[in-house]
Design a protein around this motif. Sequence first.
Motif, mmCIF file in Angstrom:
data_model
loop_
_atom_site.group_PDB
_atom_site.id
_atom_site.type_symbol
_atom_site.label_atom_id
_atom_site.label_comp_id
_atom_site.label_asym_id
_atom_site.label_seq_id
_atom_site.Cartn_x
_atom_site.Cartn_y
_atom_site.Cartn_z
ATOM 1 N N GLU A 25 64.209 -27.806 26.636
ATOM 2 C CA GLU A 25 62.938 -27.467 27.254
ATOM 3 C C GLU A 25 61.601 -28.175 26.799
ATOM 4 N N ILE A 26 60.691 -28.735 27.527
ATOM 5 C CA ILE A 26 59.443 -29.172 27.258
ATOM 6 C C ILE A 26 58.424 -27.833 27.603
ATOM 7 N N HIS A 27 57.794 -27.271 26.572
ATOM 8 C CA HIS A 27 57.136 -26.189 26.758
ATOM 9 C C HIS A 27 55.682 -26.468 26.623
ATOM 10 N N ALA A 28 54.875 -26.386 26.985
ATOM 11 C CA ALA A 28 53.219 -26.488 26.997
ATOM 12 C C ALA A 28 52.559 -25.405 26.397
ATOM 13 N N ILE A 29 51.552 -25.514 25.273
ATOM 14 C CA ILE A 29 50.845 -24.533 24.853
ATOM 15 C C ILE A 29 49.276 -24.888 25.466
ATOM 16 N N CYS A 30 48.670 -24.114 26.074
ATOM 17 C CA CYS A 30 47.493 -24.486 26.676
ATOM 18 C C CYS A 30 46.375 -23.324 26.220
ATOM 19 N N GLY A 31 45.147 -23.811 25.757
ATOM 20 C CA GLY A 31 44.132 -22.542 25.486
ATOM 21 C C GLY A 31 42.914 -23.354 24.856
ATOM 22 N N GLU A 32 41.788 -22.675 24.941
ATOM 23 C CA GLU A 32 40.551 -23.344 24.619
ATOM 24 C C GLU A 32 40.428 -23.497 23.186
ATOM 25 N N ASN A 33 39.737 -24.687 22.668
ATOM 26 C CA ASN A 33 39.548 -24.799 21.322
ATOM 27 C C ASN A 33 39.461 -23.446 20.706
ATOM 28 N N GLY A 34 40.098 -23.315 19.380
ATOM 29 C CA GLY A 34 39.781 -21.778 18.813
ATOM 30 C C GLY A 34 40.829 -20.860 19.241
ATOM 31 N N ALA A 35 41.541 -21.135 20.208
ATOM 32 C CA ALA A 35 42.527 -20.043 20.998
ATOM 33 C C ALA A 35 43.633 -19.721 19.905
ATOM 34 N N GLY A 36 44.008 -20.559 19.120
ATOM 35 C CA GLY A 36 45.127 -20.253 18.122
ATOM 36 C C GLY A 36 46.264 -21.068 18.242
ATOM 37 N N LYS A 37 46.278 -22.122 19.057
ATOM 38 C CA LYS A 37 47.464 -22.897 19.359
ATOM 39 C C LYS A 37 48.094 -23.764 18.108
ATOM 40 N N SER A 38 47.134 -24.456 17.399
ATOM 41 C CA SER A 38 47.530 -25.089 16.142
ATOM 42 C C SER A 38 47.963 -24.168 15.048
ATOM 43 N N HIS A 194 45.232 -30.856 25.790
ATOM 44 C CA HIS A 194 44.180 -30.359 26.874
ATOM 45 C C HIS A 194 44.101 -31.083 28.187
ATOM 46 N N LYS A 195 45.046 -32.054 28.311
ATOM 47 C CA LYS A 195 45.087 -32.924 29.356
ATOM 48 C C LYS A 195 46.005 -32.377 30.505
ATOM 49 N N LEU A 196 45.646 -31.708 31.582
ATOM 50 C CA LEU A 196 46.252 -30.733 32.422
ATOM 51 C C LEU A 196 47.404 -31.261 33.099
ATOM 52 N N ASN A 197 46.706 -32.654 33.357
ATOM 53 C CA ASN A 197 47.517 -33.778 34.499
ATOM 54 C C ASN A 197 48.726 -33.902 33.843
ATOM 55 N N THR A 442 33.623 -35.588 24.626
ATOM 56 C CA THR A 442 34.417 -34.400 24.667
ATOM 57 C C THR A 442 36.004 -34.750 24.409
ATOM 58 N N ARG A 443 36.422 -35.686 23.773
ATOM 59 C CA ARG A 443 37.626 -35.952 23.239
ATOM 60 C C ARG A 443 38.371 -34.887 22.600
ATOM 61 N N GLY A 444 39.471 -34.447 22.766
ATOM 62 C CA GLY A 444 40.081 -33.486 22.270
ATOM 63 C C GLY A 444 39.655 -32.151 22.406
ATOM 64 N N ILE A 445 39.022 -31.876 23.458
ATOM 65 C CA ILE A 445 38.536 -30.744 23.872
ATOM 66 C C ILE A 445 38.910 -30.214 24.832
ATOM 67 N N ASP A 446 39.001 -28.787 25.068
ATOM 68 C CA ASP A 446 39.472 -28.145 26.318
ATOM 69 C C ASP A 446 38.444 -28.005 27.195
ATOM 70 N N VAL A 447 38.890 -27.534 28.553
ATOM 71 C CA VAL A 447 37.923 -27.438 29.629
ATOM 72 C C VAL A 447 36.596 -26.479 29.425
ATOM 73 N N GLY A 448 37.117 -25.519 28.828
ATOM 74 C CA GLY A 448 35.780 -24.360 28.669
ATOM 75 C C GLY A 448 34.816 -24.869 27.770
ATOM 76 N N ALA A 449 35.224 -25.539 26.491
ATOM 77 C CA ALA A 449 34.230 -26.168 25.663
ATOM 78 C C ALA A 449 33.510 -27.436 26.113
#
Length: 520
Positions: A25-38, A194-197, A442-449
Amino acid sequence: MRGITKTFPGVKALSGVDLTVRPGEIHAICGENGAGKSTLMKVLSGVYPHGSYDGEILFEGEPAAFKDIRDGERHGVVIIHQELALVPYLSIAENIFLGNEQTRRGFIDWNDTLRRAKALLQRVGLRENPQTPVSDIGVGKQQLVEIAKALSKEVKLLILDEPTAALNDEDSAKLLDLIVELREQGISSIVISHKLNEIRQITDTVTILRDGRTIESLTVRQTPAHEPELSEDRIIRGMVGRDLDHRFPARTPYEGADAGELALAVEGWTVRHPVDHQRTVVDDVSLTVRRGEIVGIAGLMGAGRTELAMSVFGRSYGQYVAGTVAVNGRPVVTKTVPAAVEAGIAYVTEDRKRYGLNLIDNINRNVSLASLPGMRRRGGLGGFVDEHHERQVSERYRASMNIKTPTVFEQVGRLSGGNQQKVVLSKWIHADPEVLILDEPTRGIDVGAKYEIYTVIDRLAAQGKAVLFISSELPELLGMCDRIYTMAEGRLTGEVTRAEATQEVLMRHMTQTRSTGSKS
């Protein structure tokens, strides 16, 4: 992963996070910067060893208690960080087997090393000589070398942290195709992006984190025909906890008496490559930015946008040939960075970690770096910083920029990318420039930030500042700018107003070459 909780001093980065990834499976993890992904992926891969977090991990049905990253790799879990871990002066083959050398009787078997490296490069679609130094290949190819390195370790679960953040569209497409090919070979992947497309293009499932907690897991492609595919708006709603009906803030016009006056005028700016002096990287560029105006620069990779910005800002790139700069109608000579700052020009670099921040120092000192003369103690000796005033300033920007940190004495290197970018902006905003040059802000930054940073930029323009906005994301330029210049091969190829601008119009200008001329 069940109930994963990870705490740092003063911050709970993860709180009871659950994650399930199926085989192949290809599984994506999304969230704002600081959400805890990394942080979550560092727990999974062994960067944060078993015992440093609460919760349990099961891999292939067995409890996983990785004591370090090498232990995780031995079990088939390999992570590729956003900051690539390659040694530039070693060859591709040496990097692939670094720490995993192919030996015979205690010595490196170079024939076997090169043979296996060539086979791995072929598997990832990279047609390079294994003996080529890594410094001689681009970032896109370096990503493929990292994947070849992972394949050499018999990877079963590949973790990629923002794999396309620094890549152009062509290299991004190649990398995404490779991830899909690996899925067909039975290799599972976790992709932080962070690239939703891109997420909607290749992933099977999306797990959304917010504030260190699991919000939900969503299937990207629904099986029943009557159910729609997962939309970008639906993912955004999960990430930020609200609908972003408007991705960009409404422009607030500047209404000062000097509105519309020229703040920056660049004429005939020409710069040659710093090493190859026969090569012109900025060719006779002339542009203007008015007070209260946001002006964009669009261009493909290698168009000369960053070279233009850096050379105007203190001639910090290339060999100056010709051209003039005027700020508020007054000619200025910006031969050095201090001279450019003194003239009222600020530059937010695209590489915030290398050029924009002191990562081993705290927020407090980073914010004051560009305006130290204004931080001097009043009375007494003038060569010392007024630490009370410095802290007042940094605390003010921590609140106004919504920098997510418990204290301004937090080390900048520990912040998320979005919060680091806010520190860079705070540093230059406090310097009170007349002209602010933003290079991929805004490079490498999520949509909220991103929205928060867009709001800051709009606020600066509304105060009468002139903003020159460089971005590779055309929707960003269309949503933020009053006018947009386009560049190709170091030259300006067009100027488009907000009313006239579309992605198609911009792309037509951006792809003009010297052979096709500059007229559309």
